[in-house]
Scaffold this motif. Structure first.
Motif, mmCIF file in Angstrom:
data_model
loop_
_atom_site.group_PDB
_atom_site.id
_atom_site.type_symbol
_atom_site.label_atom_id
_atom_site.label_comp_id
_atom_site.label_asym_id
_atom_site.label_seq_id
_atom_site.Cartn_x
_atom_site.Cartn_y
_atom_site.Cartn_z
ATOM 1 N N VAL A 171 0.836 -1.205 0.000
ATOM 2 C CA VAL A 171 0.000 0.000 0.000
ATOM 3 C C VAL A 171 0.869 1.252 0.000
ATOM 4 N N MET A 172 1.936 1.233 0.811
ATOM 5 C CA MET A 172 2.811 2.406 0.894
ATOM 6 C C MET A 172 3.541 2.638 -0.419
ATOM 7 N N GLN A 173 3.963 1.551 -1.069
ATOM 8 C CA GLN A 173 4.647 1.702 -2.354
ATOM 9 C C GLN A 173 3.700 2.204 -3.437
ATOM 10 N N THR A 174 2.427 1.876 -3.305
ATOM 11 C CA THR A 174 1.446 2.300 -4.309
ATOM 12 C C THR A 174 1.268 3.814 -4.311
ATOM 13 N N VAL A 175 1.190 4.405 -3.101
ATOM 14 C CA VAL A 175 0.912 5.846 -3.008
ATOM 15 C C VAL A 175 2.178 6.681 -2.891
ATOM 16 N N GLN A 176 3.332 6.036 -2.558
ATOM 17 C CA GLN A 176 4.609 6.740 -2.446
ATOM 18 C C GLN A 176 4.557 7.905 -1.463
ATOM 19 N N SER A 177 3.746 7.751 -0.404
ATOM 20 C CA SER A 177 3.625 8.819 0.596
ATOM 21 C C SER A 177 3.220 8.192 1.930
ATOM 22 N N LYS A 228 13.471 2.602 8.901
ATOM 23 C CA LYS A 228 13.963 3.451 7.812
ATOM 24 C C LYS A 228 12.999 3.427 6.629
ATOM 25 N N MET A 229 12.444 2.236 6.340
ATOM 26 C CA MET A 229 11.491 2.135 5.231
ATOM 27 C C MET A 229 10.244 2.976 5.500
ATOM 28 N N LEU A 230 9.872 3.085 6.786
ATOM 29 C CA LEU A 230 8.706 3.882 7.157
ATOM 30 C C LEU A 230 9.062 5.344 7.413
ATOM 31 N N ASN A 231 10.338 5.697 7.141
ATOM 32 C CA ASN A 231 10.812 7.077 7.316
ATOM 33 C C ASN A 231 10.680 7.537 8.777
ATOM 34 N N ILE A 232 10.984 6.622 9.704
ATOM 35 C CA ILE A 232 10.931 6.926 11.141
ATOM 36 C C ILE A 232 12.359 7.094 11.651
#
Length: 487
Positions: A171-177, A228-232
């Motif tokens: 889902v995260m890769q789909t919206v890139q946000s 890191k993948m979740l930008n945390i």
């Protein structure tokens, strides 16, 4: 949509992203990995029966190369393979889909394998079955069988949890946000509902193992690469997130937890957190920090829902849904014991939450004593002392300037904790509308701080040590705690 079409679309999407050159190598590995893991899980799942069957055996039955299953195993256990191997796996799986599905759909004979290939596969199957038979005769004790059964069940739970993670990352890769991902994560999808139903079925068999799998590294306890993948940026904001889970990580797991946290499973999960915390030895690691933060988040959520409160959000960001939708009565005495058996720097805070929520409530004197006991645990520099506190100060003589300053900070901390407990108890009691509120508010007016007497005893010990240190010199301490010279 047929599974073969869905899997083929994901794999082709990975190849398109690869050829575009927009993604870095580690991002491509993750993209390929998610697609390959999803393919193996979905294709082999249809062959599963009432008794769990190893994936390697299922792969042989549907003619999936064994090394593809091994590649999936590496990806799901945090060992990222080389990009070249992921590309090769994608090509092999697409070829398998072409032969098994697309060619059959077109009505040609490309889906038929040669006789030589069939004989080779059959020979491999016979050899594999022979190996399985030999292994089965080696050890057949009841203890071994139970251990093997638990291991297989634990692996099965992990596979379902990995499917959940993969879906959330997809889902995260789909919206890139990240912000848009939170919105989509909060909306239940058919894929997440299906995964949730699977885990609930597994919980009927063994709740303890499901809780154990959830608290293993890589799920509720993240690894650094996942953050890191979740930008945390956890290390940079560690103090801000003390006793809290980062918002993005909370939203990532909230749909699953909300569906699982029944009364019985909540009790098991929190108890398991305290047991795991007891085994930790380094407070700087992610594991103890997230065990403490998840315990605090869950206890805070229970306190609010039990008091009839609903969390209000005034910011523009997406508000995280609550973990608990209904009141959760737990075995509070048992949780209190578990909390005290796992002493660490956060014990006063966690115990404070438990004592505040507990119904029926303990007598006021018992709550004071338990809180002070927890403060002593935290002050004693146990296996999980506070990361920012030097344990050397507690071993210094009392008459050094540094140790006196350290002791003063500790006494103020104990007093502040006592005052915080009293304030939180009063707030929750007002929300409950219970008659004992008025009685306890009167006690608040007339009573001194519940820990003042205990802290006072610590002052007396300090004064006694100072007098002993000054004995024989020209200086002495008066009854008013002032220093004077006899000469």
């Amino acid at each position: 949509m047929p599974l073969a079409v869905d899997c083929a679309a994901e794999l082709i999407r990975c190849k398109v992203l690869d050829s575009s050159g927009r993604l870095k190598s580690h991002e491509l590995i993750l993209s390929y990995g998610l697609a390959l893991v999803r393919f193996v899980n979905l294709i082999t799942e249809r062959k599963q029966k009432m008794v769990s069957i190893p994936l390697r055996q299922l792969a042989r039955e549907v003619d999936i190369p064994i090394w593809v299953v091994d590649l999936r195993h590496e990806l799901t256990h945090g060992k990222l393979p080389r990009l070249a191997l992921c590309r090769k796996g994608c090509d092999v799986v697409l070829e398998w889909l072409r032969k098994t599905y697309w060619s059959c759909q077109l009505g040609n004979n490309l889906c038929e394998e040669s006789e030589d290939e069939q004989e080779e596969e059959e020979q491999e199957g016979v050899e594999a079955n022979a190996e399985l038979d030999n292994d089965a005769w080696e050890i057949r004790t009841p203890q071994h069988e139970a251990c093997q059964k638990h291991k297989e069940f634990h692996e099965k739970v992990r596979d379902v949890l990995i499917s959940y993670k993969n879906e959330q990352f997809r889902v995260m890769q789909t919206v890139q946000s990240v912000s848009k991902s939170r919105e989509l994560w909060s909306d239940s999808s058919s894929e997440v509902d299906w995964i949730l139903a699977q885990i609930k079925d597994l919980m009927q068999e063994n709740r303890e193992t499901v809780a154990e799998a959830l608290l293993s590294d890589g799920f509720l306890i993240p690894k650094m690469d996942c953050l890191k993948m979740l930008n945390i940026k956890y290390e940079a904001n560690k103090e801000v997130w003390q006793f809290k889970i980062p918002q993005t990580f909370y939203c990532f797991w909230q749909p699953l937890l909300t569906g699982l946290l029944s009364r019985s499973f909540t009790q098991i999960l929190i108890e398991k957190m305290f047991m795991e915390l007891k085994e930790c030895s380094d407070s700087s690691e992610l594991r103890p920090q997230f065990l403490i933060n998840w315990s605090s988040e869950m206890l805070t959520g229970i306190a609010k829902v039990n008091a009839g409160k609903k969390r209000q959000h005034c910011n523009k960001q997406v508000s995280a849904k609550e973990l608990f939708l209904h009141k959760v009565p737990l075995q509070w005495i048992r949780l209190t014991d578990n909390c005290l058996e796992a002493p660490c720097w956060a014990t006063p805070h966690l115990l404070q939450l438990i004592l505040t929520i507990m119904r029926p409530r303990l007598p006021r004197s018992s709550r004071k004593n338990l809180l002070y006991l927890a403060s002593v645990y935290a002050e004693g520099g146990g296996p999980l002392s506070s990361p920012g506190l030097s344990s050397d100060c507690s071993e210094q003589p009392i008459y050094t300037i540094e140790s006196l300053q350290w002791r003063a900070r500790q006494e103020n901390q104990v007093k502040n904790q006592g005052q915080t407990v009293e304030k939180q108890e009063d707030v929750l009691e007002r929300d409950d509308g219970v008659e004992e509120v008025e009685e306890e508010e009167e006690e608040m007016v007339t009573e001194t701080n519940p820990l003042e007497g205990l802290a006072h005893s610590g002052n007396m010990v300090a004064i006694a040590e100072k007098r002993a240190a000054l004995q024989g010199s020209a200086w002495q301490i008066t009854a008013g705690k002032k220093l004077f010279c006899k000469t």
